[in-house]
Design an enzyme around this catalytic site. Structure first.
Site, PDB file in Angstrom:
ATOM      1  N   THR A 176      -1.446   3.443  -8.480  1.00 54.42           N
ATOM      2  CA  THR A 176      -1.209   2.641  -7.281  1.00 54.42           C
ATOM      3  C   THR A 176      -2.035   1.358  -7.315  1.00 54.42           C
ATOM      4  O   THR A 176      -3.059   1.305  -7.991  1.00 54.42           O
ATOM      5  CB  THR A 176      -1.632   3.505  -6.077  1.00 54.42           C
ATOM      6  N   VAL A 205       7.367  11.384  -0.993  1.00 50.63           N
ATOM      7  CA  VAL A 205       6.564  10.268  -0.500  1.00 50.63           C
ATOM      8  C   VAL A 205       5.102  10.681  -0.582  1.00 50.63           C
ATOM      9  O   VAL A 205       4.745  11.786  -0.164  1.00 50.63           O
ATOM     10  CB  VAL A 205       6.932   9.903   0.958  1.00 50.63           C
ATOM     11  N   ASP A 207       0.797   9.251  -0.356  1.00 52.96           N
ATOM     12  CA  ASP A 207      -0.137   8.830   0.694  1.00 52.96           C
ATOM     13  C   ASP A 207      -0.054   7.351   1.045  1.00 52.96           C
ATOM     14  O   ASP A 207      -0.412   6.946   2.155  1.00 52.96           O
ATOM     15  CB  ASP A 207      -1.562   9.114   0.225  1.00 52.96           C
ATOM     16  N   THR A 226      -6.165   5.783  -4.025  1.00 52.66           N
ATOM     17  CA  THR A 226      -5.315   5.899  -5.206  1.00 52.66           C
ATOM     18  C   THR A 226      -5.526   7.262  -5.850  1.00 52.66           C
ATOM     19  O   THR A 226      -6.550   7.904  -5.625  1.00 52.66           O
ATOM     20  CB  THR A 226      -5.607   4.772  -6.221  1.00 52.66           C
TER      21      THR A 226
END
Ligand code: GLY
Length: 307
Positions: A176, A205, A207, A226
């Site tokens: 991320t 989905v 966080d 992340t």
């Protein structure tokens, strides 16, 4: 007020030889955010500019170059949040947009909602003028074929092996991107964008789009998380940092405590970045790497692979 910004490029283990690309990409992205803050601009503009550069850089798992889900296409999630009035916008499951973080910002600024998902988010993006963009790169496609083949080898025996496989090969999990900043007015903002985790189930989905989990900005703290998002969701990690600071902890102690708790509870492969009102950035991670870059006040940008 001391301006400051910190950004990460994902917790995990980077492929050997890619360190310089990661740290230079982050340095350039943080310089873009810094130019905005140094010119008197808003933290919100700075974190969006930083994350856009990371989304456009195909080595990071966000926007162009994001990882592919089990069926071989991208589902992109993003969130932006500003401490003023807890303004927040988020998108999940976008398949054909170049900069999900900018769509999330439009959700915040142009709708009565906080989060749009899937087809609705995609339709909203088109109405807002975001053109069609395929985020799948040839490198990520080749990677996906390789992983699918190797996963198929082990999935037939026992599904738990998939988890073990990903643990043994954390570079196969996502990276991320995120940024957190405080501007000259003391307003804090955070932005986070991701392709999620490799081979995720369609519709999964993580966080990143959830305020208080992967992304959060309060009057005390702006933070981005992340790593494997399920652990961050179950910990509400970024909100937990803010609560600890509100209760009197230093930012560094708050981030360390929240990360430590995720270690105790889940042995989680995660990382956190945060900045407080006083402008001191903090980065900590439980993975081998978490490329990140930051600056504070008039100091130079520091960019490195691990804290
Ligand atoms: N941390 C990103 C995700 O798990 O989706």
């Amino acid at each position: 007020m001391t301006i400051a910004l910190i950004a990460h490029g994902g917790a995990g283990r980077w492929r050997p030889g890619s360190d310089d690309d990661a740290t230079e990409g982050l340095r350039a992205a943080v310089e873009a955010g810094r130019a905005i803050l140094a010119g008197g601009g808003r933290a919100l503009d700075a974190v969006c500019a930083t994350v856009v550069m990371l989304e456009d850089n195909p080595i990071f798992n966000a926007g162009t170059g994001a990882v592919l889900n089990f069926d071989g296409f991208c589902e992109l999630d993003a969130c932006v949040m500003e401490s003023r009035e807890a303004r927040v916008g988020a998108v999940c499951g976008l398949q054909r947009v170049r900069n999900p973080v900018l769509v999330a910002r439009k959700v915040m600024e142009e709708t009565d909602h906080v989060m749009l998902t899937g087809d609705g988010a995609q339709r909203f993006a088109r109405v807002m003028g975001f053109p069609d963009h395929d985020p799948v790169t040839p490198e990520r496609r080749a990677d996906w074929f390789d992983k699918r083949n190797r996963i198929d080898d082990v999935l037939g025996e026992h599904a738990l092996k998939m988890r073990r496989f990903l643990k043994d090969h954390p570079e196969y999990a996502g990276g991320t991107v995120g940024a957190a900043a405080v501007d000259g007015q003391g307003v804090l903002a955070a932005a986070t964008s991701t392709g999620g985790v490799t081979l995720k189930m369609v519709g999964r989905v993580g966080d990143s789009p959830f305020p208080g989990a992967g992304n959060y900005a309060s009057p005390h703290v702006a933070a981005s998380a992340t790593g494997t998002g399920e652990f961050v969701l179950r910990s509400l990690a970024t909100r937990a940092i803010s609560e600890r600071v509100e209760q009197g902890a230093s930012l560094a102690d708050a981030v360390a405590a929240v990360l430590g708790r995720m270690g105790e509870d889940f042995d989680a492969d995660v990382g956190l970045i945060a900045v407080g009102r006083l402008g001191t950035p903090v980065a900590l991670h439980r993975t081998k790497d978490m490329p990140h870059a930051f600056f504070s006040g008039a100091g130079a940008v520091v960019s490195r692979m691990r804290a």
